[in-house]
Design an enzyme around this catalytic site. Sequence first.
Site, PDB file in Angstrom:
ATOM      1  N   SER A 138       2.661  -1.974   7.810  1.00  0.00           N
ATOM      2  CA  SER A 138       1.845  -1.806   6.583  1.00  0.00           C
ATOM      3  C   SER A 138       1.162  -0.420   7.022  1.00  0.00           C
ATOM      4  O   SER A 138       1.471   0.561   7.554  1.00  0.00           O
ATOM      5  CB  SER A 138       1.011  -2.641   5.737  1.00  0.00           C
ATOM      6  OG  SER A 138       0.729  -2.359   4.703  1.00  0.00           O
ATOM      7  N   ASP A 168      10.104  -2.656  -1.285  1.00  0.00           N
ATOM      8  CA  ASP A 168       8.897  -2.884  -0.671  1.00  0.00           C
ATOM      9  C   ASP A 168       7.989  -2.290  -1.880  1.00  0.00           C
ATOM     10  O   ASP A 168       8.006  -1.160  -2.321  1.00  0.00           O
ATOM     11  CB  ASP A 168       8.663  -2.173   0.546  1.00  0.00           C
ATOM     12  CG  ASP A 168       7.363  -2.766   1.133  1.00  0.00           C
ATOM     13  OD1 ASP A 168       6.222  -2.655   0.401  1.00  0.00           O
ATOM     14  OD2 ASP A 168       7.254  -2.855   2.362  1.00  0.00           O
ATOM     15  N   HIS A 225       7.204  -7.086   1.428  1.00  0.00           N
ATOM     16  CA  HIS A 225       6.607  -6.032   2.099  1.00  0.00           C
ATOM     17  C   HIS A 225       6.536  -6.229   3.590  1.00  0.00           C
ATOM     18  O   HIS A 225       6.387  -7.322   4.187  1.00  0.00           O
ATOM     19  CB  HIS A 225       5.079  -6.046   1.724  1.00  0.00           C
ATOM     20  CG  HIS A 225       4.269  -5.136   2.353  1.00  0.00           C
ATOM     21  ND1 HIS A 225       4.478  -3.864   2.482  1.00  0.00           N
ATOM     22  CD2 HIS A 225       2.885  -5.344   2.862  1.00  0.00           C
ATOM     23  CE1 HIS A 225       3.694  -3.197   3.323  1.00  0.00           C
ATOM     24  NE2 HIS A 225       2.608  -4.035   3.461  1.00  0.00           N
TER      25      HIS A 225
END
Length: 509
Positions: A223, A450, A478
């Site tokens: 991320s 995502d 994610h």
Amino acid sequence: MDSRRLLRTFATALGTAGLLVSGCSSGSSAPSASATGSAVAEELEPYYGQKLRWRDCGVEGFQCATMKAPLDYAKPDDGDVKLAVSRKKATGPGRRIGSLLVNPGGPGGSAVDYLQGYAAIGYPAPVRARYDMVAVDPRGVARSEPVRCLTGKEMDAYTQVDQTPDDKGEVNALSKAFDTFANGCEKRSSKILPHVSTVETARDMDILRALLGDEKLHYVGASYGTFLGATYADLFPARVGRLVLDGAMDPSLPAIDINRDQTAGFEAAFQSFAADCVKQADCPLGTTNTSDAATALKKLFTDLDSAPVKTGETRQLTESLATTGVIAAMYDEAAWPQLREAIDSAQRGDGSGLLALADSYYEREPSGKYANLMFANAAVNCLDLAPAFADPSAVEKAIPDFEKASPVFGRGFAWAALNCGSWPVEATGTPRSTEAAGAAPIVVVGTTRDPATPYKWAESLAGQLSSGTLLTYEGDGHTAYGRGSDCIDTAINTYLLEGTPPKNGKKCS
């Protein structure tokens, strides 16, 4: 109410309980000067030459240490920032490759918690056998001189402010909430606040690389951790080892584009959830089609805006908390059954399920204490990029575009993007293409549905990096590594262990 540039992992990785760095035993390490890989500026030599004094963490198998970095790299003589480091040494068998630094995202996620609660015990055994697993809480985060902004009670009030204002009074209340948050950060964290940028944290990582005795940095970032890793690669391309950037951000985008793209990402994730939900007998949003499911969810939000419901504690479930609860479950399809139950309960007047999901997102403890995730998140985001919107009128103009991106979440996401508008520190970062010219191969991982880091960001970053190779997971959720795809895990494990990246464009499901 939360920053819609919150980019983080969900459930196991960041849902672990905070583990205190405590207990001491002797131990130290000091790398040779050559470990830096090239010459170091004279004023930074004391930092690259310091010793890490490892001690017991109070968590079996782990060691902890504290490293120093300059508070301001432009003025190294103006003082230090102390950063918390933890490691679990390679278990063997096999030749030790080096250290593998991990970061779970956020910004604001504790890398030390992630290491101790997941990575150093949950990464594939062959990887843990040949790497010392290492993490450092970034400056301003968790154990590393954390940014602080609001008390628990103040944060409770902040998270309940209406984030889809219907009139001038509600717009003023939301703007005032953002001002209160920003002023609280300035009041409680004025020293560290101007120095929590991603560039500064990336430079801290290079000091740590040297102190660990590694000529190259090996790294897995998820991320926001991909932005941190890409920034490191751009600053120190010759020192790039094996870098995995999973759930990639696009460093070339301004804040408004990031927010709007993420809005569309959560809409796509909701559509996947809704498509699954309407097939289930217990779907609280109907059993016909996704359009009706979206209408039903919007009705719940509207009802809660008019009349919040009880939760079994002093806080009620407001529209803003319910929205955050739904968003939290979008990060991982494993949370969908829990979300169905929570929505059903809220429709029946019990908001405890959605409140629990919202609390997990905010990292709020049952005692009412909040981790510093949301404070650090805003501090880093608002320093890295100029604000998406400077004032409410700019938000009003952009709402149609946001609602086009997501009929369900668009309005709230647009207003949430005002959070940096009154930030007390001027942004130091700018959008820029990240090439890392001359770096070794870097693996960029993207998931097609995502919600937080849309797939097109991974495509863009892989294209920007001179040595980027794109690995695609065709699925929901994610990030992709360690989430059930043997194809993804095998490709990344092979890269980490052998240095051979997957073929550019490889797709997995």
